[in-house]
Write a protein that holds these residues in place. Structure first.
Motif, PDB file in Angstrom:
ATOM      1  N   MET A   1       0.813  -1.206   0.000  1.00 57.05           N
ATOM      2  CA  MET A   1       0.000   0.000   0.000  1.00 57.05           C
ATOM      3  C   MET A   1       0.847   1.258   0.000  1.00 57.05           C
ATOM      4  O   MET A   1       0.332   2.361  -0.133  1.00 57.05           O
ATOM      5  N   PHE A   2       2.120   1.083   0.185  1.00 57.01           N
ATOM      6  CA  PHE A   2       3.017   2.239   0.112  1.00 57.01           C
ATOM      7  C   PHE A   2       3.039   2.814  -1.299  1.00 57.01           C
ATOM      8  O   PHE A   2       3.385   3.971  -1.509  1.00 57.01           O
ATOM      9  N   CYS A   3       2.669   1.967  -2.280  1.00 62.13           N
ATOM     10  CA  CYS A   3       2.625   2.442  -3.667  1.00 62.13           C
ATOM     11  C   CYS A   3       1.251   3.007  -3.973  1.00 62.13           C
ATOM     12  O   CYS A   3       0.251   2.269  -3.908  1.00 62.13           O
ATOM     13  N   PRO A   4       1.173   4.263  -4.334  1.00 59.45           N
ATOM     14  CA  PRO A   4      -0.113   4.896  -4.592  1.00 59.45           C
ATOM     15  C   PRO A   4      -0.968   4.146  -5.611  1.00 59.45           C
ATOM     16  O   PRO A   4      -2.188   4.051  -5.447  1.00 59.45           O
ATOM     17  N   MET A   5      -0.339   3.617  -6.624  1.00 57.45           N
ATOM     18  CA  MET A   5      -1.115   2.940  -7.669  1.00 57.45           C
ATOM     19  C   MET A   5      -1.811   1.708  -7.086  1.00 57.45           C
ATOM     20  O   MET A   5      -2.985   1.459  -7.361  1.00 57.45           O
ATOM     21  N   ILE A   6      -1.091   0.972  -6.271  1.00 58.48           N
ATOM     22  CA  ILE A   6      -1.664  -0.227  -5.653  1.00 58.48           C
ATOM     23  C   ILE A   6      -2.736   0.183  -4.645  1.00 58.48           C
ATOM     24  O   ILE A   6      -3.820  -0.414  -4.586  1.00 58.48           O
ATOM     25  N   CYS A   7      -2.429   1.204  -3.927  1.00 61.53           N
ATOM     26  CA  CYS A   7      -3.366   1.752  -2.955  1.00 61.53           C
ATOM     27  C   CYS A   7      -4.688   2.077  -3.632  1.00 61.53           C
ATOM     28  O   CYS A   7      -5.771   1.733  -3.151  1.00 61.53           O
ATOM     29  N   HIS A   8      -4.600   2.722  -4.732  1.00 59.35           N
ATOM     30  CA  HIS A   8      -5.775   3.110  -5.507  1.00 59.35           C
ATOM     31  C   HIS A   8      -6.581   1.897  -5.940  1.00 59.35           C
ATOM     32  O   HIS A   8      -7.813   1.866  -5.809  1.00 59.35           O
ATOM     33  N   GLU A   9      -5.886   0.884  -6.420  1.00 58.74           N
ATOM     34  CA  GLU A   9      -6.558  -0.319  -6.888  1.00 58.74           C
ATOM     35  C   GLU A   9      -7.302  -1.001  -5.741  1.00 58.74           C
ATOM     36  O   GLU A   9      -8.409  -1.509  -5.907  1.00 58.74           O
ATOM     37  N   VAL A  10      -6.670  -1.018  -4.593  1.00 57.03           N
ATOM     38  CA  VAL A  10      -7.280  -1.687  -3.448  1.00 57.03           C
ATOM     39  C   VAL A  10      -8.500  -0.914  -2.967  1.00 57.03           C
ATOM     40  O   VAL A  10      -9.583  -1.459  -2.783  1.00 57.03           O
ATOM     41  N   ILE A  11      -8.317   0.349  -2.779  1.00 56.86           N
ATOM     42  CA  ILE A  11      -9.361   1.148  -2.135  1.00 56.86           C
ATOM     43  C   ILE A  11     -10.498   1.465  -3.087  1.00 56.86           C
ATOM     44  O   ILE A  11     -11.671   1.314  -2.760  1.00 56.86           O
TER      45      ILE A  11
ATOM     46  N   LYS B   1     -11.050   0.149  -6.198  1.00 58.40           N
ATOM     47  CA  LYS B   1     -11.618  -0.920  -7.013  1.00 58.40           C
ATOM     48  C   LYS B   1     -11.759  -2.240  -6.258  1.00 58.40           C
ATOM     49  O   LYS B   1     -12.196  -3.237  -6.816  1.00 58.40           O
ATOM     50  N   GLY B   2     -11.304  -2.235  -5.025  1.00 60.25           N
ATOM     51  CA  GLY B   2     -11.442  -3.442  -4.226  1.00 60.25           C
ATOM     52  C   GLY B   2     -10.630  -4.627  -4.718  1.00 60.25           C
ATOM     53  O   GLY B   2     -10.945  -5.786  -4.424  1.00 60.25           O
ATOM     54  N   MET B   3      -9.592  -4.364  -5.460  1.00 59.05           N
ATOM     55  CA  MET B   3      -8.798  -5.452  -6.024  1.00 59.05           C
ATOM     56  C   MET B   3      -7.712  -5.901  -5.054  1.00 59.05           C
ATOM     57  O   MET B   3      -7.418  -5.219  -4.074  1.00 59.05           O
ATOM     58  N   GLY B   4      -7.125  -7.021  -5.354  1.00 58.16           N
ATOM     59  CA  GLY B   4      -5.931  -7.482  -4.659  1.00 58.16           C
ATOM     60  C   GLY B   4      -6.171  -8.358  -3.447  1.00 58.16           C
ATOM     61  O   GLY B   4      -5.230  -8.776  -2.788  1.00 58.16           O
ATOM     62  N   SER B   5      -7.423  -8.665  -3.122  1.00 66.36           N
ATOM     63  CA  SER B   5      -7.674  -9.388  -1.875  1.00 66.36           C
ATOM     64  C   SER B   5      -7.449 -10.881  -2.021  1.00 66.36           C
ATOM     65  O   SER B   5      -7.298 -11.584  -1.032  1.00 66.36           O
ATOM     66  N   SER B   6      -7.444 -11.385  -3.248  1.00 75.94           N
ATOM     67  CA  SER B   6      -7.184 -12.820  -3.420  1.00 75.94           C
ATOM     68  C   SER B   6      -6.470 -13.043  -4.736  1.00 75.94           C
ATOM     69  O   SER B   6      -6.341 -12.154  -5.553  1.00 75.94           O
ATOM     70  N   LYS B   7      -6.062 -14.301  -4.913  1.00 72.61           N
ATOM     71  CA  LYS B   7      -5.293 -14.645  -6.103  1.00 72.61           C
ATOM     72  C   LYS B   7      -6.081 -14.323  -7.365  1.00 72.61           C
ATOM     73  O   LYS B   7      -5.516 -13.862  -8.351  1.00 72.61           O
ATOM     74  N   ASN B   8      -7.343 -14.594  -7.334  1.00 76.44           N
ATOM     75  CA  ASN B   8      -8.136 -14.372  -8.540  1.00 76.44           C
ATOM     76  C   ASN B   8      -8.324 -12.899  -8.862  1.00 76.44           C
ATOM     77  O   ASN B   8      -8.615 -12.536  -9.983  1.00 76.44           O
ATOM     78  N   TYR B   9      -8.243 -12.138  -7.826  1.00 74.22           N
ATOM     79  CA  TYR B   9      -8.427 -10.703  -8.045  1.00 74.22           C
ATOM     80  C   TYR B   9      -7.109  -9.950  -7.877  1.00 74.22           C
ATOM     81  O   TYR B   9      -7.073  -8.822  -7.402  1.00 74.22           O
ATOM     82  N   ALA B  10      -6.047 -10.603  -8.278  1.00 73.46           N
ATOM     83  CA  ALA B  10      -4.729  -9.964  -8.155  1.00 73.46           C
ATOM     84  C   ALA B  10      -4.689  -8.684  -8.986  1.00 73.46           C
ATOM     85  O   ALA B  10      -5.300  -8.602 -10.058  1.00 73.46           O
ATOM     86  N   ILE B  11      -4.012  -7.730  -8.448  1.00 70.41           N
ATOM     87  CA  ILE B  11      -3.880  -6.446  -9.156  1.00 70.41           C
ATOM     88  C   ILE B  11      -2.875  -6.614 -10.290  1.00 70.41           C
ATOM     89  O   ILE B  11      -1.743  -7.065 -10.061  1.00 70.41           O
TER      90      ILE B  11
END
Lengths: 359, 585
Positions: free
Chosen positions: A36-46, A48-58
């Protein structure tokens, strides 16, 4: 235990990982606080709700390959810890940045795509330091860049449109000058004209070339005598005065203080024509036809030019300089050069100079 | 050879990298790397430096660098400082301002040196650039306080107004009152060149008082000593201060007021001004002397004992400008007290006098060269020199980067041996491997130029007068000095041959000035014809060069490289040699 069981038993533990996929298809999980230190990843998580599991990997941008991701995560892992001192961080950065230029470039690119500004800054500065002080060739070498600028692009060519207002102005000025020269010529023709002689005899020149320096020392320009005149009005106050004004302009080791101070006061000899551009406007239409006979040849006398060429060649040979190369350069300027200057024909129309006419 | 893949970046990344590259030299190198870098670099170039305003046209600059915020231009050649360039020669800034007014609405900084600036130009600046912040007019002329009033009134965010050494038509001291009451942004104000006795002092005081970020303030002569304390108390944060008149009858209350005011300036590091000093007031400075790094006493006619006392209080001094009243004894004191000294300039108090009026000789400079290990830059006027002294200086201080020696009487030989000073200057160029600027004086033959050509590989600027025997001298310099950018020569027997044989070299330099030398008109024409990338200007105020035989030497010659072609704003006494335009006038 299966993954799902783990998820049921320790939901917190599972939640603290973010799933990331690089462009080559490989997927990995990364501690949440690090990713989450990376803004781009942060954005995807918050957002778009992505990244919580393997299937929804960012899906990470293409510029982030596994090697780069690993480096970036190292960076994030260190810096996301709040307690570190500035000194520690700086020290880490200095060590972190030590890598070959290729990796540094990749890393800068990757960090930029993840919008990780502190790392982009760090890597950009490092690249800037690599570039500083180097020549263009060296820079090209380091970054494997093509040498694709043309000579012209390097030099910024002259513009040569005929309706460039400067060309028009130039023509007007030239027209006026021709008129003046003609008038002066007329006056001269009335007087008895003295024969123009080359003041230096051929003997002098030859002896110079052969190494007799005697006469060159004595070259005196009649004008230089004027500079030896002392100023009559010496303002010799000890306080602010002209002398200090002159030195205030940071004179260097040149005796200007003695000799050229008075030059500044020298009254300019009455130079008749003021170059008042507005007056010239009137001239051009009147003079167009008068220029027929105005082809005053102010070109250098070819015989004299020959002589000078020969002398220069001899001189250079005497000095063992690379004369042939230089001469080639100088001559080639005459031939390759694109004709960008214009001149007036006898009838006032513009014509380009073909270089072969010069010689 | 395997073709290597270029390290590619997105444009924004390259821009980011370039934002950390600020020096002109590096930016120029970057733009020559390849097409894509050139393209990116030009869009993010914010600062441009143009060493010769005639080398390129405003339109070309604008076309190439569309987003410039800061520009620095130089006009007349350096020898204009010695009145060798006639009035009206050129260097007009108005065409630049006019073009930039349309193209760079966000321009913030204009720095000019030796240019002709008119009130019209200043008014145009005031009108055109909404975010204008910095105006530096160094050695400029042609404008009046009316133009300054326009700047003061309109530039809401003005940070710097620096008129150092400019000639201003001082119509009224009230221009200062045109700074609106809302103007609080000034960081630097230098009006030391203004002559008028009526500076609106109350306006100045108010202005200083409301600018909390003011770091540099240089007053003019009109400001009397008793007023200094008032000003300083309103600006105790000053780092650089230039006094006005530093003379008055000694009065204890004035003195203590002044001393108190100075001591309250805890950041003050640099002092200048000091017209007409009364030595009794110098101790008022003692409280700040320990912090001083720069001291300009080049107008102060104080004698050696007072100078010694002052200097001995300034152990951190890095830069000293002083009159030759300092004498050898003062310089010896300097050498022992000021170990941080980097730059020394000693000016002549009585240059026209036939006999020396002070005891300043080569010994002073030798002492400083021995005692000050960080000395890099020297400008020294004296009346005698020896080869031995120069050799000693060279050996003591190989870290010199600027060495300008002016022995006042031309062609003065080594006073001990009566020989030319070739060997001495030769030692300077040989030992000082980073020497970038050199001025010669004294009796010199072609030999000194041989040394310079051999050793002066980093030399960028060379000034020569009354030196040399023949074209060989010039040839040595032009063929040997690889880094040469500016060469200025007067009264030397250099003629056509060296110039023509080294014509190609001239395109690698910014400019060449030759006056009262032996270059013939014919050679000038030849050069102009064969070298289209050079502007060859012949300057003659008495008569046109073509009214004499072609073998006659020209009075003054100024050659500079240019991509803009010949200029069109020449006065009647300047002729440009050229192919198609012949004798353009």
């Amino acid at each position: 235990m299966s993954e799902v069981d783990m998820a049921v038993i320790k939901p917190e533990m599972m939640k603290s990982y973010i799933w990331l996929q690089t462009a080559d298809g490989s997927i990995q999980q990364v501690e949440q606080e690090v990713a989450m230190f990376c803004p781009m990843i942060c954005h995807e998580v918050i957002q778009k709700g992505m990244g919580s599991s393997k299937n929804y990997a960012i899906s990470l941008p293409q510029r982030v390959n596994p090697a780069m991701l690993s480096l970036i995560l190292d960076y994030c892992r260190f810096h996301q810890v709040p307690g570190r001192s500035n000194k520690e961080r700086k020290s880490f950065d200095e060590k972190f940045i030590r890598m070959d230029t290729k990796r540094l470039c990749e890393l800068t690119s990757a960090a930029d795509s993840l919008q990780l500004k502190p790392l982009v800054d760090l890597t950009s500065r490092a690249l800037a330091r690599i570039i500083e002080g180097k020549s263009p060739e060296e820079i090209r070498e380091i970054f494997h860049l093509p040498d694709d600028l043309t000579e012209e692009e390097k030099l910024e060519p002259l513009k040569n449109t005929t309706d460039d207002p400067r060309i028009r102005l130039l023509n007007r000025l030239y027209a006026k000058k021709r008129k003046e020269l003609k008038e002066r010529q007329k006056l001269k023709n009335i007087e008895v004209e003295e024969e123009r002689v080359d003041d230096r005899s051929v003997d002098d020149l030859l002896s110079f070339i052969n190494g007799d320096n005697g006469d060159s020392k004595g070259i005196k320009n009649s004008k230089s005598k004027k500079k030896n005149r002392r100023r009559k009005d010496q303002q010799k106050n000890t306080s602010a005065n002209e002398a200090i004004k002159n030195h205030n302009k940071e004179p260097n080791g040149l005796n200007q203080v003695c000799h050229s101070a008075e030059v500044g006061q020298k009254v300019r000899a009455g130079v008749g024509a003021t170059s008042n551009l507005h007056d010239v406007e009137d001239d051009i239409f009147d003079n167009k036809n008068e220029l027929d006979d105005g082809d005053i040849d102010d070109e250098i006398d070819p015989a004299l030019k020959e002589k000078i060429d020969r002398e220069v060649e001899d001189f250079a040979r005497r000095l063992n300089s690379d004369w042939p190369e230089r001469m080639q350069e100088i001559l080639s300027f005459g031939h390759e050069r694109k004709p960008v200057h214009f001149s007036l024909n006898g009838n006032g129309s513009l014509r380009r100079y073909a270089n072969s006419e010069q010689r | 050879m395997q073709k290597k893949m270029a390290y590619s970046f997105p444009d924004e990344v390259l821009e980011q990298v370039f934002s950390f590259i600020q020096s002109d030299k590096d930016r120029n190198a970057v733009s020559l790397v390849c097409k894509s870098w050139d393209e990116i670099e030009r869009w993010c170039r914010r600062k441009v430096f143009i060493g010769n305003c005639y080398a390129v046209s405003p339109r070309m600059v604008i076309r190439r660098f569309p987003e410039v915020r800061s520009i620095k231009l130089k006009g007349k050649p350096h020898f204009a400082d010695f009145n060798l360039v006639p009035d009206g020669w050129g260097g007009y800034v108005l065409p630049w301002i006019a073009e930039m007014a349309g193209a760079y609405p966000w321009l913030e900084e204009i720095r000019l040196k030796r240019m002709v600036v008119t009130d019209e130009s200043l008014e145009l600046i005031a009108k055109s650039f909404k975010n204008f912040k910095v105006l530096v007019l160094f050695s400029c002329e042609g404008f009046s306080t009316d133009g300054l009033a326009a700047i003061a009134a309109s530039c809401k965010n003005l940070r710097e107004l620096d008129l150092r050494e400019s000639e201003v038509d001082d119509l009224s001291g009230h221009w200062l009152a045109h700074f609106p009451e809302t103007c609080t942004s000034l960081v630097s104000l230098n009006i030391s060149c203004l002559r008028s006795d009526e500076v609106s002092f109350s306006a100045l005081e108010r202005l200083v008082g409301r600018c909390p970020n003011l770091r540099s303030l240089r007053l003019n002569r009109a400001v009397t000593l008793d007023k200094i304390a008032n000003i300083l108390r309103r600006a105790p944060q000053l780092v650089d201060f230039g006094t006005g008149y530093y003379a008055a009858e000694l009065q204890p209350d004035v003195f203590s007021n002044l001393a108190g005011a100075f001591s309250s300036c805890k950041e003050l590091k640099s002092l200048s001004g000091f017209w007409d000093v009364v030595p009794a007031y110098l101790p008022a400075l003692y409280s700040i002397c320990p912090r001083l790094t720069s001291l300009n006493l080049s107008y102060a006619t104080i004698q050696s004992p007072d100078l010694i006392k002052l200097v001995s209080h300034c152990p951190r001094l890095q830069r000293l400008l002083v009159l030759d009243y300092v004498e050898d004894s003062g310089l010896e004191e300097l050498a022992s007290s000021c170990k941080d000294l980097q730059e020394l300039r000693v000016f002549p108090s009585d240059p026209f006098g036939a006999e020396p009026n002070v005891s300043l000789t080569e010994q002073g400079l030798v002492a400083v060269s021995l005692g000050c290990p960080k000395l890099r830059s020297v400008l020294y006027f004296c009346r005698r020199m020896s080869n031995a002294a120069l050799v000693t200086i060279a050996q003591n201080r190989p870290n010199l980067t600027r060495f300008r020696l002016c022995i006042i009487e031309p062609k003065t030989p080594d006073y001990l041996t009566l020989e030319p000073l070739d060997v001495g200057f030769g030692a300077i160029v040989e030992h000082c491997k980073d020497l970038r600027r050199l001025s010669l004086s004294g009796l010199l033959t072609d030999h000194v130029f041989e040394y310079i050509g051999t050793y002066g590989k980093k030399l960028e600027m060379l000034s020569v007068a009354f030196a040399g025997d023949s074209d060989l001298g010039l040839h040595h310099v032009l063929s040997g000095c690889e880094s040469l950018r500016k060469l200025e020569i007067r009264d030397c027997p250099f003629g056509d041959k060296a110039l023509l044989a080294n014509a190609a070299k001239l395109e690698t330099m910014r400019s060449l000035w030759m006056s009262s030398c032996a270059v013939s008109f014919g050679a000038c024409k030849l050069l102009g014809q064969k070298m289209p990338k050079l502007n060859v200007e012949v300057i003659d105020e008495t008569e046109p060069p073509d009214s004499r035989p072609e073998s006659c030497p020209v009075d003054k010659l100024y050659i500079y490289r240019s991509v803009a072609g010949p200029r069109f704003d020449m006065p009647p006494f300047v002729w440009t040699m050229g192919e198609a335009v012949r004798i353009l006038h």
